[in-house]
Design a protein around this motif. Structure first.
Motif, PDB file in Angstrom:
ATOM      1  N   ILE A 273       0.997  -1.232   0.012  1.00  0.00           N
ATOM      2  CA  ILE A 273      -0.016   0.198   0.012  1.00  0.00           C
ATOM      3  C   ILE A 273       0.798   1.258   0.118  1.00  0.00           C
ATOM      4  O   ILE A 273       0.520   2.322  -0.757  1.00  0.00           O
ATOM      5  CB  ILE A 273      -0.919  -0.027   1.113  1.00  0.00           C
ATOM      6  CG1 ILE A 273      -2.109  -1.302   1.176  1.00  0.00           C
ATOM      7  CG2 ILE A 273      -1.803   1.385   1.636  1.00  0.00           C
ATOM      8  CD1 ILE A 273      -2.809  -0.979  -0.091  1.00  0.00           C
ATOM      9  N   ARG A 274       2.133   1.253   0.544  1.00  0.00           N
ATOM     10  CA  ARG A 274       2.904   2.399   0.812  1.00  0.00           C
ATOM     11  C   ARG A 274       3.905   2.734  -0.550  1.00  0.00           C
ATOM     12  O   ARG A 274       4.149   3.872  -0.396  1.00  0.00           O
ATOM     13  CB  ARG A 274       3.732   2.159   2.162  1.00  0.00           C
ATOM     14  CG  ARG A 274       3.027   1.796   3.316  1.00  0.00           C
ATOM     15  CD  ARG A 274       2.453   3.208   3.811  1.00  0.00           C
ATOM     16  NE  ARG A 274       3.414   4.260   3.973  1.00  0.00           N
ATOM     17  CZ  ARG A 274       3.164   5.492   4.699  1.00  0.00           C
ATOM     18  NH1 ARG A 274       1.771   5.804   5.047  1.00  0.00           N
ATOM     19  NH2 ARG A 274       4.214   6.332   4.672  1.00  0.00           N
ATOM     20  N   VAL A 275       4.036   1.633  -1.280  1.00  0.00           N
ATOM     21  CA  VAL A 275       4.873   1.640  -2.492  1.00  0.00           C
ATOM     22  C   VAL A 275       4.062   2.613  -3.220  1.00  0.00           C
ATOM     23  O   VAL A 275       2.974   2.288  -3.304  1.00  0.00           O
ATOM     24  CB  VAL A 275       5.508   0.455  -2.927  1.00  0.00           C
ATOM     25  CG1 VAL A 275       4.417  -0.494  -3.444  1.00  0.00           C
ATOM     26  CG2 VAL A 275       6.617   0.553  -3.736  1.00  0.00           C
ATOM     27  N   GLN A 276       5.081   3.434  -4.107  1.00  0.00           N
ATOM     28  CA  GLN A 276       4.413   4.235  -5.405  1.00  0.00           C
ATOM     29  C   GLN A 276       4.960   3.613  -6.542  1.00  0.00           C
ATOM     30  O   GLN A 276       5.964   3.665  -6.759  1.00  0.00           O
ATOM     31  CB  GLN A 276       4.738   5.560  -5.088  1.00  0.00           C
ATOM     32  CG  GLN A 276       3.734   6.287  -4.062  1.00  0.00           C
ATOM     33  CD  GLN A 276       2.469   6.359  -4.099  1.00  0.00           C
ATOM     34  OE1 GLN A 276       1.934   6.345  -4.935  1.00  0.00           O
ATOM     35  NE2 GLN A 276       1.807   6.099  -2.920  1.00  0.00           N
ATOM     36  N   PRO A 277       4.168   3.282  -7.649  1.00  0.00           N
ATOM     37  CA  PRO A 277       2.606   3.197  -7.520  1.00  0.00           C
ATOM     38  C   PRO A 277       2.312   2.121  -6.513  1.00  0.00           C
ATOM     39  O   PRO A 277       2.864   0.990  -6.201  1.00  0.00           O
ATOM     40  CB  PRO A 277       1.946   3.007  -8.723  1.00  0.00           C
ATOM     41  CG  PRO A 277       3.223   2.303  -9.562  1.00  0.00           C
ATOM     42  CD  PRO A 277       4.406   2.788  -8.947  1.00  0.00           C
ATOM     43  N   ARG A 278       1.025   2.261  -5.908  1.00  0.00           N
ATOM     44  CA  ARG A 278       0.683   1.105  -5.002  1.00  0.00           C
ATOM     45  C   ARG A 278       0.357  -0.410  -5.701  1.00  0.00           C
ATOM     46  O   ARG A 278      -0.098  -0.130  -7.008  1.00  0.00           O
ATOM     47  CB  ARG A 278      -0.899   1.332  -4.452  1.00  0.00           C
ATOM     48  CG  ARG A 278      -0.919   2.342  -3.430  1.00  0.00           C
ATOM     49  CD  ARG A 278      -2.007   2.591  -3.057  1.00  0.00           C
ATOM     50  NE  ARG A 278      -1.972   3.629  -1.691  1.00  0.00           N
ATOM     51  CZ  ARG A 278      -2.745   4.542  -1.559  1.00  0.00           C
ATOM     52  NH1 ARG A 278      -4.179   4.510  -2.439  1.00  0.00           N
ATOM     53  NH2 ARG A 278      -2.865   5.169  -0.796  1.00  0.00           N
ATOM     54  N   ASN A 279       0.742  -1.385  -5.001  1.00  0.00           N
ATOM     55  CA  ASN A 279       0.627  -2.549  -5.929  1.00  0.00           C
ATOM     56  C   ASN A 279      -0.448  -3.459  -4.979  1.00  0.00           C
ATOM     57  O   ASN A 279      -0.270  -4.142  -4.008  1.00  0.00           O
ATOM     58  CB  ASN A 279       2.171  -3.457  -5.638  1.00  0.00           C
ATOM     59  CG  ASN A 279       2.383  -4.509  -6.482  1.00  0.00           C
ATOM     60  OD1 ASN A 279       1.344  -5.109  -6.839  1.00  0.00           O
ATOM     61  ND2 ASN A 279       3.572  -4.959  -6.672  1.00  0.00           N
TER      62      ASN A 279
END
Length: 123
Positions: A83-89
């Protein structure tokens, strides 16, 4: 069976969304996504929840509570990461949410088995 204007509108929407989906699937962005770790990482990770679901039919005696807790912690951490990584996975999130659910069920099966074993009742 009657075909009214409402059916024509629904078919028009289906046709429009089908064309958009087809266009999106053929786009360079989608091809790049298919070649990224954002796609293949979660695909490889799906082995964990699939194995946990397959083990649900096996004897609870073989469940390792330490490993099950470790996999629960692992999945919770990676759900947050996804959820925190961009873009969301979201594919990674879905994988670890499924794994978390399966591992909690396995832990419950193990606990129920241990309690019934202490009472002398078969599970």
């Amino acid at each position: 069976l009657r075909c009214g204007s409402r059916d024509n509108v629904n078919m028009s929407l289906v046709a429009r969304y089908s064309r958009k989906l087809w266009t999106d699937l053929r786009s360079k962005e989608f091809r790049n996504y298919l070649m990224s770790t954002h796609f293949w990482g979660p695909v490889a990770n799906w082995g964990l929840p699939l194995a946990a679901m397959a083990d649900m039919k096996k004897d609870p005696e073989i469940i390792s509570p330490k490993m099950t807790v470790a996999l629960c912690i692992y999945s919770i951490l990676f759900m947050r990461f996804a959820i925190r990584v961009q873009p969301r996975n979201l594919l990674l999130f879905a994988c670890h949410f499924t794994n978390e659910t399966a591992q909690v069920i396995q832990l419950g099966r193990w606990a129920t088995h241990q309690v019934s074993k202490r009472r002398g009742k078969p599970t």
